[in-house]
Write a protein that holds these residues in place. Structure first.
Motif, mmCIF file in Angstrom:
data_model
loop_
_atom_site.group_PDB
_atom_site.id
_atom_site.type_symbol
_atom_site.label_atom_id
_atom_site.label_comp_id
_atom_site.label_asym_id
_atom_site.label_seq_id
_atom_site.Cartn_x
_atom_site.Cartn_y
_atom_site.Cartn_z
ATOM 1 N N VAL A 1 -5.588 2.705 8.281
ATOM 2 C CA VAL A 1 -6.145 3.083 6.994
ATOM 3 C C VAL A 1 -7.617 3.456 7.170
ATOM 4 C CG1 VAL A 1 -4.586 1.536 5.728
ATOM 5 C CG2 VAL A 1 -6.872 0.735 6.378
ATOM 6 N N VAL B 1 -4.919 5.007 -2.361
ATOM 7 C CA VAL B 1 -4.756 3.855 -3.248
ATOM 8 C C VAL B 1 -6.097 3.583 -3.905
ATOM 9 C CG1 VAL B 1 -4.255 1.391 -3.390
ATOM 10 C CG2 VAL B 1 -2.932 2.850 -1.832
ATOM 11 N N LEU C 1 -5.761 -5.859 -5.296
ATOM 12 C CA LEU C 1 -4.666 -5.989 -4.340
ATOM 13 C C LEU C 1 -4.323 -7.466 -4.116
ATOM 14 C CD1 LEU C 1 -5.698 -3.295 -1.715
ATOM 15 C CD2 LEU C 1 -3.659 -3.233 -3.154
ATOM 16 N N ILE D 1 -8.582 3.322 -0.790
ATOM 17 C CA ILE D 1 -8.002 3.128 0.540
ATOM 18 C C ILE D 1 -7.161 4.351 0.866
ATOM 19 C CG2 ILE D 1 -6.501 1.687 1.963
ATOM 20 C CD1 ILE D 1 -7.108 -0.577 -0.174
ATOM 21 N N LEU E 1 -7.371 -5.648 5.738
ATOM 22 C CA LEU E 1 -7.682 -4.222 5.643
ATOM 23 C C LEU E 1 -8.642 -3.794 6.734
ATOM 24 C CD1 LEU E 1 -8.008 -3.735 1.772
ATOM 25 C CD2 LEU E 1 -6.272 -2.726 3.272
ATOM 26 N N ALA F 1 0.681 3.914 -3.177
ATOM 27 C CA ALA F 1 -0.145 5.077 -2.842
ATOM 28 C C ALA F 1 0.351 6.320 -3.576
ATOM 29 C CB ALA F 1 -0.132 5.323 -1.339
ATOM 30 N N LEU G 1 -4.423 5.967 3.320
ATOM 31 C CA LEU G 1 -3.422 5.641 4.340
ATOM 32 C C LEU G 1 -3.449 6.723 5.405
ATOM 33 C CD1 LEU G 1 -2.652 3.820 1.965
ATOM 34 C CD2 LEU G 1 -0.254 4.293 2.438
ATOM 35 N N LEU H 1 0.828 -1.205 0.000
ATOM 36 C CA LEU H 1 0.000 0.000 0.000
ATOM 37 C C LEU H 1 0.863 1.256 0.000
ATOM 38 C CD1 LEU H 1 -2.806 -0.999 2.544
ATOM 39 C CD2 LEU H 1 -3.035 -0.759 0.061
#
Length: 202
Positions: free
Chosen positions: A190, A159, A166, A197, A181, A153, A199, A149
């Motif tokens: 996250v 992401v 993924l 997604i 996740l 990113a 971060l 990730l």
């Protein structure tokens, strides 16, 4: 502009005279395991995903090929007259030049820069595959996912990939990625939304 910057004039002329322009839309299967190899594609635009697929359908990403890079799977098959051991799929629309097996060998023999490009591709991919082997064998999935990730990113820490995408990158099941996740979100690492997604503190 040459598709290989700095290529010697004679080699550049050879490419112009002998290479064939190729295009393919995203999703096109460019080669499959077991097929023989007859040419090398040098990308001008787009990316190609090279992956292995098990009998059960599980996929493992080996590497991606971008403009300016050589597909080492193709190079190996051309050098050793062997068959593909993986499959290549156009991840985006692609365009480039296709060089025949004879043309590849001519450039390998006659162009120092082309030969250096091939050797550098080999070295880089070998290191990548060793790292992949270490990750799959020794690193827990949560650690692998977190690192992936951070690698993919954007500058805003976002992401834009689905859990399934993924999972394909990491060679695991979507359910495994979704579970990890959700745990990361519960830990405040996250923030999850549909197809995205964020971060927070990875």
């Amino acid at each position: 502009m040459s598709i290989i910057p700095g290529l010697e004039p004679a080699a550049s002329k050879y490419l112009v005279d002998h290479a064939t322009a190729v295009t393919a839309p995203a999703g096109t299967v460019l080669f499959e395991a077991g097929q023989s190899c007859s040419s090398l594609v040098l990308l001008r635009q787009g990316t190609v995903r090279v992956q292995m697929v098990s009998e059960s359908g599980r996929q493992l990403l080996l590497y991606r090929v971008a403009p300016g890079q050589a597909c080492v799977m193709t190079v190996a098959c051309l050098i050793h007259d062997s068959h593909f051991r993986a499959e290549g799929i156009a991840e985006t629309d692609i365009s480039g030049l296709s060089i025949s097996k004879a043309g590849f060998r001519y450039l390998l023999d006659s162009s120092d820069l082309f030969r250096r490009m091939v050797l550098e591709a080999y070295t880089s991919r070998i290191l990548d595959l060793i790292s992949l082997f270490e990750d799959v064998t020794f690193r827990p999935m949560e650690e692998r996912l977190a690192q992936h990730l951070k690698t993919i990113a954007n500058q805003q820490g976002l992401v834009a990939m689905t859990h399934q995408e993924l999972a394909l990158d990491l060679g695991t099941a979507r359910e495994v990625v979704s579970r990890q996740l959700k745990k990361m979100e519960a830990d405040g690492l996250v923030r999850l939304s549909r197809g995205r997604i964020e971060l927070v503190s990875l």
